[in-house]
Design a protein around this motif. Sequence first.
Motif, PDB file in Angstrom:
ATOM      1  N   TYR A 110       1.151  -1.143  -0.352  1.00 38.97           N
ATOM      2  CA  TYR A 110      -0.114   0.275  -0.371  1.00 38.97           C
ATOM      3  C   TYR A 110       1.188   0.663   0.022  1.00 38.97           C
ATOM      4  O   TYR A 110       1.871   1.125   0.627  1.00 38.97           O
ATOM      5  N   GLY A 111       0.255   2.380  -0.823  1.00 43.13           N
ATOM      6  CA  GLY A 111       0.721   3.447  -0.634  1.00 43.13           C
ATOM      7  C   GLY A 111       1.866   4.474  -2.264  1.00 43.13           C
ATOM      8  O   GLY A 111       0.911   3.227  -3.023  1.00 43.13           O
ATOM      9  N   SER A 127       5.268   3.498   1.854  1.00 42.30           N
ATOM     10  CA  SER A 127       4.978   1.740   1.594  1.00 42.30           C
ATOM     11  C   SER A 127       4.676   1.302   3.062  1.00 42.30           C
ATOM     12  O   SER A 127       5.613   0.661   3.824  1.00 42.30           O
ATOM     13  N   ASP A 128       3.757   0.035   3.222  1.00 45.08           N
ATOM     14  CA  ASP A 128       3.429  -0.324   3.790  1.00 45.08           C
ATOM     15  C   ASP A 128       2.436  -1.700   3.608  1.00 45.08           C
ATOM     16  O   ASP A 128       1.366  -1.860   2.813  1.00 45.08           O
ATOM     17  N   ARG A 133      -3.119   0.009   9.291  1.00 44.31           N
ATOM     18  CA  ARG A 133      -1.652   0.893   9.670  1.00 44.31           C
ATOM     19  C   ARG A 133      -1.824   1.961   8.721  1.00 44.31           C
ATOM     20  O   ARG A 133      -1.674   3.292   9.014  1.00 44.31           O
ATOM     21  N   PHE A 134      -1.568   1.804   7.878  1.00 39.36           N
ATOM     22  CA  PHE A 134      -1.666   3.041   6.209  1.00 39.36           C
ATOM     23  C   PHE A 134      -2.872   3.570   6.695  1.00 39.36           C
ATOM     24  O   PHE A 134      -1.935   5.310   6.701  1.00 39.36           O
ATOM     25  N   PHE A 135      -4.295   3.566   6.224  1.00 42.39           N
ATOM     26  CA  PHE A 135      -5.040   4.046   6.572  1.00 42.39           C
ATOM     27  C   PHE A 135      -4.788   5.039   7.253  1.00 42.39           C
ATOM     28  O   PHE A 135      -5.378   6.732   7.592  1.00 42.39           O
ATOM     29  N   ALA A 136      -5.046   4.380   9.183  1.00 41.19           N
ATOM     30  CA  ALA A 136      -5.110   5.542  10.113  1.00 41.19           C
ATOM     31  C   ALA A 136      -3.958   6.790  10.382  1.00 41.19           C
ATOM     32  O   ALA A 136      -4.135   7.983  10.618  1.00 41.19           O
ATOM     33  N   GLN A 137      -2.125   6.268   9.910  1.00 43.19           N
ATOM     34  CA  GLN A 137      -0.955   7.814   9.957  1.00 43.19           C
ATOM     35  C   GLN A 137      -1.089   7.961   8.988  1.00 43.19           C
ATOM     36  O   GLN A 137      -1.043   9.272   9.206  1.00 43.19           O
ATOM     37  N   TYR A 200      -2.354   6.790  -5.136  1.00 47.70           N
ATOM     38  CA  TYR A 200      -1.401   5.242  -4.204  1.00 47.70           C
ATOM     39  C   TYR A 200      -2.461   4.093  -4.363  1.00 47.70           C
ATOM     40  O   TYR A 200      -3.445   4.401  -5.029  1.00 47.70           O
ATOM     41  N   PHE A 201      -1.745   2.776  -4.078  1.00 42.45           N
ATOM     42  CA  PHE A 201      -2.257   1.739  -4.474  1.00 42.45           C
ATOM     43  C   PHE A 201      -3.284   1.074  -2.904  1.00 42.45           C
ATOM     44  O   PHE A 201      -2.315   1.660  -1.703  1.00 42.45           O
ATOM     45  N   GLY A 202      -4.573   0.620  -2.332  1.00 42.54           N
ATOM     46  CA  GLY A 202      -5.205   0.360  -1.767  1.00 42.54           C
ATOM     47  C   GLY A 202      -5.998  -0.108  -1.943  1.00 42.54           C
ATOM     48  O   GLY A 202      -6.761  -0.478  -2.624  1.00 42.54           O
ATOM     49  N   ASP A 203      -7.269   0.385  -1.100  1.00 40.17           N
ATOM     50  CA  ASP A 203      -8.544  -0.376  -0.716  1.00 40.17           C
ATOM     51  C   ASP A 203      -9.443   0.436  -1.752  1.00 40.17           C
ATOM     52  O   ASP A 203     -10.019   1.212  -1.954  1.00 40.17           O
ATOM     53  N   GLY A 204      -9.681  -0.238  -3.150  1.00 39.00           N
ATOM     54  CA  GLY A 204     -10.426  -0.023  -3.909  1.00 39.00           C
ATOM     55  C   GLY A 204     -11.897   0.875  -3.927  1.00 39.00           C
ATOM     56  O   GLY A 204     -12.267   1.370  -4.383  1.00 39.00           O
TER      57      GLY A 204
END
Length: 268
Positions: A110-111, A127-128, A133-137, A200-204
Amino acid sequence: MSAMAERAARLLGGKIAEWSRFAGGSLSSLDLVRLTDGREMLVKSGPSPKVEARMLRAIRAAGVPAPEVFAADDTVLAIERLPDDGGLSGAWGDLGMVLRRLHEETGDRYGFEDDYAFGRLAIRNTSDDDWPRFFAQNRLIAAATGTGSDIERRVEALCGRLCDILPRRPKASLLHGDLWSGNVLTFAGKVSGLIDPACYFGDGEVDIAMLGLFASPSCAFFDAYGPLPPGHRERAPVYALWPALVHLNLFGSSYRGMVDGYLRQTGH
């Protein structure tokens, strides 16, 4: 004459024949420029034109319509002007197919390779491999900082239980990242281009939740996009909270009610 237009013309080795201001977003300036050799382009400022250029190229590489990048440096971005008739209401089905295609482009984590910004608000893309954790921080806490102690406290409480709400490792889809309805150009019932990305790369589901911020995607959109995983309705207010926080942070208290509404939907 605009300094942006002149800089873009130099980057392209041309001379300006016509120049005018173009209606754009609230976070960047936009010029319409035609060179003496007939080339026409939109020239825009932004927090990082080279990064935006890479994002537009990534979207196009996924087979999704977006403006062609003509030139970019640290100050300006020169891109193709795409047709737009403002007819999103008749193009929801096509947008569903387009967004599905974009989200089929995936990464390993993700990132994104570059950080970005909305105006003065930094967007960290470190990147994570842990999505909550990525979305929170990098999204919720970062956007909530400076919005007031009450909002900050409620967002921190929500982030403390994101692992119970969001999937730990959803497919890392290429996201547009700022997909509100104004960033979708349409013409004759089709999407002519996605503009102003913050990829970025993440949940669609993040892109889908943001689409609902200022518009109401029709059944044709969801039919064309395809089925969403179980629990998406519970996750939607969490994902919509981030752009709401961005608006509150950048544009002030008129968006506090929107933020409060999404937080209440999450139980905070």
